[in-house]
Design a protein around this motif. Structure first.
Motif, PDB file in Angstrom:
ATOM      1  N   HIS A   5       0.837  -1.204   0.000  1.00 38.80           N
ATOM      2  CA  HIS A   5       0.000   0.000   0.000  1.00 38.80           C
ATOM      3  C   HIS A   5       0.874   1.258   0.000  1.00 38.80           C
ATOM      4  O   HIS A   5       0.546   2.260  -0.639  1.00 38.80           O
ATOM      5  CB  HIS A   5      -0.902   0.021   1.237  1.00 38.80           C
ATOM      6  CG  HIS A   5      -1.920  -1.088   1.257  1.00 38.80           C
ATOM      7  ND1 HIS A   5      -2.759  -1.332   0.208  1.00 38.80           N
ATOM      8  CD2 HIS A   5      -2.216  -2.016   2.200  1.00 38.80           C
ATOM      9  CE1 HIS A   5      -3.546  -2.366   0.494  1.00 38.80           C
ATOM     10  NE2 HIS A   5      -3.225  -2.796   1.698  1.00 38.80           N
ATOM     11  N   ILE A   6       1.978   1.207   0.727  1.00 41.21           N
ATOM     12  CA  ILE A   6       2.887   2.359   0.782  1.00 41.21           C
ATOM     13  C   ILE A   6       3.477   2.615  -0.609  1.00 41.21           C
ATOM     14  O   ILE A   6       3.574   3.763  -1.060  1.00 41.21           O
ATOM     15  CB  ILE A   6       3.988   2.114   1.839  1.00 41.21           C
ATOM     16  CG1 ILE A   6       3.343   2.072   3.230  1.00 41.21           C
ATOM     17  CG2 ILE A   6       5.070   3.190   1.774  1.00 41.21           C
ATOM     18  CD1 ILE A   6       4.223   1.512   4.318  1.00 41.21           C
ATOM     19  N   GLY A   7       3.827   1.529  -1.314  1.00 42.14           N
ATOM     20  CA  GLY A   7       4.341   1.667  -2.675  1.00 42.14           C
ATOM     21  C   GLY A   7       3.321   2.335  -3.587  1.00 42.14           C
ATOM     22  O   GLY A   7       3.667   3.222  -4.388  1.00 42.14           O
ATOM     23  N   ALA A   8       2.051   1.944  -3.462  1.00 39.60           N
ATOM     24  CA  ALA A   8       0.997   2.539  -4.289  1.00 39.60           C
ATOM     25  C   ALA A   8       0.853   4.031  -3.968  1.00 39.60           C
ATOM     26  O   ALA A   8       0.716   4.868  -4.863  1.00 39.60           O
ATOM     27  CB  ALA A   8      -0.322   1.803  -4.054  1.00 39.60           C
ATOM     28  N   GLY A   9       0.910   4.371  -2.668  1.00 40.18           N
ATOM     29  CA  GLY A   9       0.795   5.778  -2.260  1.00 40.18           C
ATOM     30  C   GLY A   9       1.942   6.617  -2.805  1.00 40.18           C
ATOM     31  O   GLY A   9       1.736   7.734  -3.299  1.00 40.18           O
ATOM     32  N   LEU A  10       3.154   6.054  -2.756  1.00 42.08           N
ATOM     33  CA  LEU A  10       4.331   6.788  -3.270  1.00 42.08           C
ATOM     34  C   LEU A  10       4.202   7.012  -4.773  1.00 42.08           C
ATOM     35  O   LEU A  10       4.460   8.118  -5.272  1.00 42.08           O
ATOM     36  CB  LEU A  10       5.612   5.996  -2.965  1.00 42.08           C
ATOM     37  CG  LEU A  10       6.050   5.948  -1.498  1.00 42.08           C
ATOM     38  CD1 LEU A  10       7.167   4.920  -1.302  1.00 42.08           C
ATOM     39  CD2 LEU A  10       6.512   7.323  -1.020  1.00 42.08           C
ATOM     40  N   ALA A  11       3.777   5.971  -5.507  1.00 43.35           N
ATOM     41  CA  ALA A  11       3.653   6.098  -6.965  1.00 43.35           C
ATOM     42  C   ALA A  11       2.626   7.165  -7.321  1.00 43.35           C
ATOM     43  O   ALA A  11       2.883   8.046  -8.154  1.00 43.35           O
ATOM     44  CB  ALA A  11       3.257   4.751  -7.569  1.00 43.35           C
ATOM     45  N   LEU A  12       1.463   7.132  -6.669  1.00 43.59           N
ATOM     46  CA  LEU A  12       0.406   8.103  -6.991  1.00 43.59           C
ATOM     47  C   LEU A  12       0.800   9.506  -6.545  1.00 43.59           C
ATOM     48  O   LEU A  12       0.465  10.497  -7.195  1.00 43.59           O
ATOM     49  CB  LEU A  12      -0.919   7.664  -6.357  1.00 43.59           C
ATOM     50  CG  LEU A  12      -1.535   6.438  -7.055  1.00 43.59           C
ATOM     51  CD1 LEU A  12      -2.583   5.776  -6.181  1.00 43.59           C
ATOM     52  CD2 LEU A  12      -2.133   6.832  -8.402  1.00 43.59           C
ATOM     53  N   GLY A  13       1.550   9.596  -5.440  1.00 41.30           N
ATOM     54  CA  GLY A  13       1.997  10.900  -4.944  1.00 41.30           C
ATOM     55  C   GLY A  13       2.936  11.600  -5.913  1.00 41.30           C
ATOM     56  O   GLY A  13       3.037  12.826  -5.908  1.00 41.30           O
ATOM     57  N   SER A  14       3.605  10.813  -6.758  1.00 43.32           N
ATOM     58  CA  SER A  14       4.530  11.431  -7.723  1.00 43.32           C
ATOM     59  C   SER A  14       3.769  12.239  -8.771  1.00 43.32           C
ATOM     60  O   SER A  14       4.347  13.059  -9.470  1.00 43.32           O
ATOM     61  CB  SER A  14       5.375  10.352  -8.413  1.00 43.32           C
ATOM     62  OG  SER A  14       4.564   9.631  -9.328  1.00 43.32           O
ATOM     63  N   GLY A  15       2.457  12.000  -8.874  1.00 36.10           N
ATOM     64  CA  GLY A  15       1.668  12.710  -9.870  1.00 36.10           C
ATOM     65  C   GLY A  15       1.182  14.073  -9.415  1.00 36.10           C
ATOM     66  O   GLY A  15       0.576  14.814 -10.197  1.00 36.10           O
ATOM     67  N   ALA A 145       7.577  -5.936  -5.049  1.00 39.01           N
ATOM     68  CA  ALA A 145       7.702  -5.296  -6.366  1.00 39.01           C
ATOM     69  C   ALA A 145       6.902  -3.993  -6.407  1.00 39.01           C
ATOM     70  O   ALA A 145       7.379  -2.980  -6.924  1.00 39.01           O
ATOM     71  CB  ALA A 145       7.225  -6.254  -7.458  1.00 39.01           C
ATOM     72  N   VAL A 146       5.689  -4.006  -5.836  1.00 30.30           N
ATOM     73  CA  VAL A 146       4.861  -2.790  -5.827  1.00 30.30           C
ATOM     74  C   VAL A 146       5.578  -1.688  -5.032  1.00 30.30           C
ATOM     75  O   VAL A 146       5.622  -0.529  -5.448  1.00 30.30           O
ATOM     76  CB  VAL A 146       3.459  -3.083  -5.223  1.00 30.30           C
ATOM     77  CG1 VAL A 146       2.663  -1.787  -5.061  1.00 30.30           C
ATOM     78  CG2 VAL A 146       2.683  -4.052  -6.106  1.00 30.30           C
TER      79      VAL A 146
END
Ligand SMILES: [Zn+2]
Length: 229
Positions: A5-15, A145-146
């Motif tokens: 979940h943290i990986g998903a938050g970091l990826a979306l935060g880059s936007g 991986a996420v």
């Protein structure tokens, strides 16, 4: 699932870098915040099954936090809240949309790993879950991986000093170690209430730590000068 979940938050935060990525990580973990708070208030329930030492999975009854309909509702609420706190900025809609996506990403990732226990709507509705946790090696590999991909996407354009980058990588690694230990070696928790409190504490610490590390550097501090724009 924690690190994924943290990986998903970091990826979306880059936007939407205008908003501190700590908010996106909190959004990606929000459904668990709701779950554990509702467990403490006795609204939702979780139990530790007899085979916990083997499966490392609690059994949940969580329609208000992890139902599909509830997940969509929480995503909309979080998106609306984000739009409110960022104010009248040009990319307000984009920020709200990404925060909503971060909240909903939690449901999608949980649906991948949980046993079929996520209700579509209320308690009596059909329950879904692809049950990847019954193949724990694959589940943890996917989760790692996420996290790694999400962290990479976030760091690629982040205006952070070298020290902060290293600290963020170490924090992400720490959450992965916690996740792997929790799903493989950890003994059954003494009670569901202690599991709820520990989970809420872990979420709070990680969100505050990531938020603090990702904060724009204070002007005039040489060691905080960004290495990438
Ligand atoms: Zn969850």
């Amino acid at each position: 699932m924690f690190a994924g979940h943290i990986g998903a938050g970091l990826a979306l935060g880059s936007g939407a870098r205008r908003l501190n990525v700590g908010w996106f990580v909190l959004a990606a973990l929000w459904l668990d915040v709701v779950l554990w708070a509702l467990v403490l208030f006795g609204v939702e329930s979780a139990r530790i099954p007899d085979d916990f030492a083997v499966t490392h999975q609690a059994a949940f009854d969580f329609p208000w936090s992890h139902g599909l309909l509830a997940g969509i509702a929480w995503s909309l609420v979080a998106g609306g809240f984000a739009a409110l706190i960022v104010g009248a900025v040009a990319d307000r809609r984009r920020i709200a949309g990404l925060i909503a996506a971060a909240v909903f990403s939690h449901w999608l990732l949980d649906a991948l790993v949980h046993a079929p226990e996520l209700p579509l709507a209320g308690d009596a509705s059909p329950r879904v879950g692809l049950g990847l946790w019954s193949h724990m090696g694959i589940a943890l590999t996917v989760e790692a991986a996420v996290l790694v991909v999400g962290l990479g996407i976030y760091l690629r354009g982040a205006a952070l000093s070298r020290g902060r980058r290293i600290a963020l990588v170490l924090t992400a690694l720490f959450t992965l170690v916690l996740t792997v230990l929790g799903m493989t070696l950890a003994p059954p928790p003494p009670s569901i209430r202690s599991m709820a409190s520990t989970s809420l504490e872990a979420i709070a610490i990680v969100c505050i730590l990531i938020g603090a590390l990702a904060r724009p550097p204070a002007q005039g501090h040489a060691e905080d000068r960004p290495t990438a724009a």
